[in-house]
Design a protein around this motif. Sequence first.
Motif, PDB file in Angstrom:
ATOM      1  N   GLN A  71      35.543  63.734  29.374  1.00  0.00           N
ATOM      2  CA  GLN A  71      35.626  64.385  28.061  1.00  0.00           C
ATOM      3  C   GLN A  71      37.061  64.376  27.544  1.00  0.00           C
ATOM      4  O   GLN A  71      37.300  64.106  26.355  1.00  0.00           O
ATOM      5  CB  GLN A  71      35.112  65.821  28.146  1.00  0.00           C
ATOM      6  N   LEU A  72      38.019  64.660  28.406  1.00  0.00           N
ATOM      7  CA  LEU A  72      39.411  64.662  27.977  1.00  0.00           C
ATOM      8  C   LEU A  72      39.864  63.258  27.601  1.00  0.00           C
ATOM      9  O   LEU A  72      40.562  63.068  26.597  1.00  0.00           O
ATOM     10  CB  LEU A  72      40.300  65.236  29.084  1.00  0.00           C
ATOM     11  N   MET A  73      39.451  62.241  28.366  1.00  0.00           N
ATOM     12  CA  MET A  73      39.860  60.876  28.045  1.00  0.00           C
ATOM     13  C   MET A  73      39.243  60.424  26.726  1.00  0.00           C
ATOM     14  O   MET A  73      39.892  59.716  25.944  1.00  0.00           O
ATOM     15  CB  MET A  73      39.459  59.934  29.181  1.00  0.00           C
ATOM     16  N   GLN A  74      38.022  60.823  26.463  1.00  0.00           N
ATOM     17  CA  GLN A  74      37.403  60.486  25.184  1.00  0.00           C
ATOM     18  C   GLN A  74      38.165  61.122  24.019  1.00  0.00           C
ATOM     19  O   GLN A  74      38.354  60.505  22.963  1.00  0.00           O
ATOM     20  CB  GLN A  74      35.942  60.941  25.173  1.00  0.00           C
ATOM     21  N   ALA A  75      38.627  62.341  24.222  1.00  0.00           N
ATOM     22  CA  ALA A  75      39.422  63.009  23.188  1.00  0.00           C
ATOM     23  C   ALA A  75      40.757  62.298  22.996  1.00  0.00           C
ATOM     24  O   ALA A  75      41.231  62.140  21.859  1.00  0.00           O
ATOM     25  CB  ALA A  75      39.639  64.472  23.556  1.00  0.00           C
ATOM     26  N   VAL A  76      41.377  61.864  24.094  1.00  0.00           N
ATOM     27  CA  VAL A  76      42.632  61.114  24.007  1.00  0.00           C
ATOM     28  C   VAL A  76      42.423  59.832  23.209  1.00  0.00           C
ATOM     29  O   VAL A  76      43.214  59.496  22.317  1.00  0.00           O
ATOM     30  CB  VAL A  76      43.171  60.796  25.417  1.00  0.00           C
ATOM     31  N   GLU A  77      41.346  59.107  23.514  1.00  0.00           N
ATOM     32  CA  GLU A  77      41.082  57.852  22.812  1.00  0.00           C
ATOM     33  C   GLU A  77      40.788  58.087  21.330  1.00  0.00           C
ATOM     34  O   GLU A  77      41.129  57.254  20.479  1.00  0.00           O
ATOM     35  CB  GLU A  77      39.934  57.114  23.489  1.00  0.00           C
ATOM     36  N   SER A  78      40.195  59.219  21.017  1.00  0.00           N
ATOM     37  CA  SER A  78      39.897  59.500  19.609  1.00  0.00           C
ATOM     38  C   SER A  78      41.166  59.799  18.824  1.00  0.00           C
ATOM     39  O   SER A  78      41.257  59.467  17.631  1.00  0.00           O
ATOM     40  CB  SER A  78      38.913  60.675  19.486  1.00  0.00           C
ATOM     41  N   ILE A  79      42.184  60.387  19.469  1.00  0.00           N
ATOM     42  CA  ILE A  79      43.418  60.652  18.729  1.00  0.00           C
ATOM     43  C   ILE A  79      44.295  59.404  18.634  1.00  0.00           C
ATOM     44  O   ILE A  79      44.968  59.200  17.628  1.00  0.00           O
ATOM     45  CB  ILE A  79      44.210  61.854  19.300  1.00  0.00           C
ATOM     46  N   THR A  80      44.269  58.548  19.646  1.00  0.00           N
ATOM     47  CA  THR A  80      45.050  57.311  19.506  1.00  0.00           C
ATOM     48  C   THR A  80      44.403  56.381  18.476  1.00  0.00           C
ATOM     49  O   THR A  80      45.098  55.591  17.828  1.00  0.00           O
ATOM     50  CB  THR A  80      45.207  56.569  20.843  1.00  0.00           C
ATOM     51  N   ALA A  81      43.087  56.475  18.324  1.00  0.00           N
ATOM     52  CA  ALA A  81      42.392  55.644  17.338  1.00  0.00           C
ATOM     53  C   ALA A  81      42.765  56.036  15.905  1.00  0.00           C
ATOM     54  O   ALA A  81      42.607  55.234  14.979  1.00  0.00           O
ATOM     55  CB  ALA A  81      40.880  55.749  17.529  1.00  0.00           C
ATOM     56  N   ASP A  82      43.233  57.268  15.724  1.00  0.00           N
ATOM     57  CA  ASP A  82      43.627  57.767  14.409  1.00  0.00           C
ATOM     58  C   ASP A  82      45.132  57.545  14.235  1.00  0.00           C
ATOM     59  O   ASP A  82      45.951  58.259  14.807  1.00  0.00           O
ATOM     60  CB  ASP A  82      43.289  59.257  14.310  1.00  0.00           C
ATOM     61  N   GLN A  83      45.521  56.550  13.436  1.00  0.00           N
ATOM     62  CA  GLN A  83      46.929  56.202  13.322  1.00  0.00           C
ATOM     63  C   GLN A  83      47.761  57.276  12.637  1.00  0.00           C
ATOM     64  O   GLN A  83      48.994  57.285  12.776  1.00  0.00           O
ATOM     65  CB  GLN A  83      47.078  54.859  12.620  1.00  0.00           C
ATOM     66  N   SER A  84      47.130  58.200  11.951  1.00  0.00           N
ATOM     67  CA  SER A  84      47.876  59.320  11.377  1.00  0.00           C
ATOM     68  C   SER A  84      48.367  60.273  12.465  1.00  0.00           C
ATOM     69  O   SER A  84      49.213  61.140  12.187  1.00  0.00           O
ATOM     70  CB  SER A  84      47.002  60.086  10.379  1.00  0.00           C
ATOM     71  N   LEU A  85      47.848  60.094  13.683  1.00  0.00           N
ATOM     72  CA  LEU A  85      48.255  60.937  14.809  1.00  0.00           C
ATOM     73  C   LEU A  85      49.178  60.201  15.774  1.00  0.00           C
ATOM     74  O   LEU A  85      49.400  60.654  16.899  1.00  0.00           O
ATOM     75  CB  LEU A  85      47.019  61.457  15.548  1.00  0.00           C
ATOM     76  N   HIS A  86      49.710  59.069  15.348  1.00  0.00           N
ATOM     77  CA  HIS A  86      50.656  58.336  16.184  1.00  0.00           C
ATOM     78  C   HIS A  86      52.049  58.952  16.065  1.00  0.00           C
ATOM     79  O   HIS A  86      52.536  59.211  14.965  1.00  0.00           O
ATOM     80  CB  HIS A  86      50.704  56.864  15.772  1.00  0.00           C
TER      81      HIS A  86
END
Length: 363
Positions: free
Chosen positions: A317-332
């Motif tokens: 679950q935590l890794m899925q959340a990590v991948e969802s934030i890296t997928a959002d370039q506004s969160l880079h």
Amino acid sequence: MKTYKIACIPGDGIGKEVIPAGQTALEALAKAQQGFRFEFTSFDWGGDYYRKHGVMMPADGLEPLRKMDAILFGSAGDPDIPDHITLWGLRLKICQGFDQYANVRPTRILPGIDAPLKRCGPKDLDWVIVRENSEGEYAGVGGRVHQGHPIEAATDVSIMTRAGVERIMRFAFRLAQSRPRKLLTVVTKSNAQRHAMVMWDEIALQVSKEFPDVKWDKELVDACTARMINRPASLDTLVATNLHADILSDLAAALAGSLGIAPTGNIDPERRYPSMFEPIHGSAFDIMGKGLANPVGTFWSCVMMLEHLGESAAARQLMQAVESITADQSLHTRDLGGRASTAQVTQALCDRLAGATARPQPA
């Protein structure tokens, strides 16, 4: 409810920012999972502690850590203190004191990250580097004599033992065996280092016979750097000495997009002592206190910690959340070419963890 006792050692520089971010993420995850909780104990060891006490951590500092389930570590390094003091006085004191002989560094291109290699996609760069973490070039054997004189001499002796090499080879083969490709590359330099590295090669061959389902090859460390760039898809699991893997894993993280996203686990596979988990990015004093540090490396290190603790569902679950934030370039963050702050990325991760809990589960 299960309670995990976690020691938090922020250390120096941006460690003081990313470790609290990791704690916040773990607390949000525990709230989402509702099957366990964390009890954090913080230790103020590091450069500031050294300025007050003349040591990076107390002489008996391992004792309060011994009762912990795991350790979350930030970084060691201070521009006003020699690097060998900060490293040997804190991080290596813990790693060697608890015989955390397997340093594990996964590397892959996360969603949304523009990695520098052309013609290299996420399926082509998915590696785990296993670093021997207790001896080799960082054994600490050596000395200096006749300091300040023309005849001054200094030695650092690389020590490899049969027991040390056998156990890291078995660990690496088992890890490779657990991965879909069952592929291991043994990194060496036995063409030039004709004693210890030749023994390293011989033991790799001997141990390989215990794992007939694992395909393995051998690569000189200098050739391995070229292979990582030119043929990344030919690699999967790698095992290397303390120094070689230290260098290769930084190259790997850069090829995956940034040192800011890379995690580490310092593992005692026999679980005699707590294992320690940390991002690999270092103290980064140039951005300290500015809220610019990328917490993704810490979050991913927390994933590794959860896997080690046996909380595989929470880790996913935590890794899925990590991948969802890296997928959002506004969160880079800036290391990834964006402008997001540490706090913004952390809050977004926690929001995703809460949102995943709120969504109805499929029947």
